[in-house]
Design a protein around this motif. Sequence first.
Motif, PDB file in Angstrom:
ATOM      1  N   PRO A 199      92.891 -34.576 -74.550  1.00 53.51           N
ATOM      2  CA  PRO A 199      93.736 -35.115 -75.619  1.00 53.51           C
ATOM      3  C   PRO A 199      92.913 -35.988 -76.564  1.00 53.51           C
ATOM      4  O   PRO A 199      92.272 -36.950 -76.132  1.00 53.51           O
ATOM      5  N   ILE A 200      92.899 -35.637 -77.841  1.00 49.50           N
ATOM      6  CA  ILE A 200      92.171 -36.430 -78.825  1.00 49.50           C
ATOM      7  C   ILE A 200      93.114 -36.803 -79.959  1.00 49.50           C
ATOM      8  O   ILE A 200      94.140 -36.150 -80.177  1.00 49.50           O
ATOM      9  N   LEU A 201      92.756 -37.853 -80.674  1.00 47.94           N
ATOM     10  CA  LEU A 201      93.552 -38.326 -81.803  1.00 47.94           C
ATOM     11  C   LEU A 201      92.726 -38.204 -83.074  1.00 47.94           C
ATOM     12  O   LEU A 201      91.585 -38.666 -83.120  1.00 47.94           O
ATOM     13  N   ILE A 202      93.310 -37.569 -84.094  1.00 52.10           N
ATOM     14  CA  ILE A 202      92.670 -37.474 -85.405  1.00 52.10           C
ATOM     15  C   ILE A 202      93.452 -38.359 -86.364  1.00 52.10           C
ATOM     16  O   ILE A 202      94.645 -38.143 -86.590  1.00 52.10           O
ATOM     17  N   ILE A 203      92.797 -39.380 -86.908  1.00 52.98           N
ATOM     18  CA  ILE A 203      93.434 -40.284 -87.868  1.00 52.98           C
ATOM     19  C   ILE A 203      92.830 -39.991 -89.237  1.00 52.98           C
ATOM     20  O   ILE A 203      91.708 -40.397 -89.543  1.00 52.98           O
ATOM     21  N   ASP A 204      93.572 -39.249 -90.048  1.00 55.18           N
ATOM     22  CA  ASP A 204      93.083 -38.807 -91.356  1.00 55.18           C
ATOM     23  C   ASP A 204      94.292 -38.502 -92.228  1.00 55.18           C
ATOM     24  O   ASP A 204      95.228 -37.836 -91.779  1.00 55.18           O
ATOM     25  N   ASP A 205      94.277 -38.988 -93.467  1.00 52.65           N
ATOM     26  CA  ASP A 205      95.436 -38.773 -94.333  1.00 52.65           C
ATOM     27  C   ASP A 205      95.457 -37.389 -94.974  1.00 52.65           C
ATOM     28  O   ASP A 205      96.401 -37.047 -95.684  1.00 52.65           O
ATOM     29  N   ASP A 206      94.441 -36.579 -94.714  1.00 51.95           N
ATOM     30  CA  ASP A 206      94.407 -35.206 -95.216  1.00 51.95           C
ATOM     31  C   ASP A 206      95.129 -34.317 -94.201  1.00 51.95           C
ATOM     32  O   ASP A 206      94.528 -33.842 -93.230  1.00 51.95           O
ATOM     33  N   ALA A 207      96.426 -34.102 -94.430  1.00 51.06           N
ATOM     34  CA  ALA A 207      97.241 -33.346 -93.475  1.00 51.06           C
ATOM     35  C   ALA A 207      96.742 -31.914 -93.311  1.00 51.06           C
ATOM     36  O   ALA A 207      96.771 -31.354 -92.209  1.00 51.06           O
ATOM     37  N   GLU A 208      96.274 -31.324 -94.405  1.00 52.31           N
ATOM     38  CA  GLU A 208      95.778 -29.946 -94.332  1.00 52.31           C
ATOM     39  C   GLU A 208      94.538 -29.864 -93.443  1.00 52.31           C
ATOM     40  O   GLU A 208      94.407 -28.949 -92.621  1.00 52.31           O
ATOM     41  N   LEU A 209      93.632 -30.833 -93.593  1.00 49.81           N
ATOM     42  CA  LEU A 209      92.449 -30.870 -92.742  1.00 49.81           C
ATOM     43  C   LEU A 209      92.855 -31.068 -91.285  1.00 49.81           C
ATOM     44  O   LEU A 209      92.310 -30.420 -90.380  1.00 49.81           O
TER      45      LEU A 209
END
Length: 226
Positions: A3-13
């Motif tokens: 389980p990993i968390l991606i914190i990025d405001d680029d929803a498409e990415l």
Amino acid sequence: MHPILIIDDDAELGEMLTEYLAPEGFAATIATRGDSGAELALNGGYTAIILDVMLPGINGFAVLKKIRSQSMVPVIMLTAKGDDIDRILGLEIGADDYLPKPFNPRELVARLRAVLRRMAEPGQEDDSDLIECRELQLWPGARRALLQQQPLDLTSTEFSVLEILAKNAGKVVSKEMLYEGALGRTLSAYDRSLDMHISHLRRKLSEVDDQMVIHTVRGTGYQLEK
């Protein structure tokens, strides 16, 4: 699945990475704001975090500070290509690694696997793998470090760098060896991440024992004084 968390405001990415990472063994959760991402990071039980710098709410550096105040979970920061200031600041705060945008998802997988290898499930302290250098004691299996019987709070990368230096105490360890052994990649031009990890180690060691010195051998590498 990790389980990993991606914190990025680029929803498409985020969606693209989620689809790409799943067959590689990673189950990604996406957060598009810094404040909500920080909350998830501290409560979600993730094995690694991918963190962008530019975020709504609070920026990636503030998120990283919140994470490091409570957790040593591996963090890979996403930075703008060519932005040395962001990379250096992220490493100073405690990021394990960084990846400049745009990047090949295969490189992200390689970085994730490298940090997870360094953070393999800690075992019990076993004196058979104990590494000692004066008042420094390291248990690689348990990922535990003591200096003058005081615990050292180290990131996964810092521990791996110190482990290699301690195993070779009194000898000069090349930057190439440290990059490959501790960061899981080859040394490239203008990459200062190892220098920042060494700087953090020097500070953490000197806070406990100012005689535990890591020397810079110009043009070659580093040496932990024996």
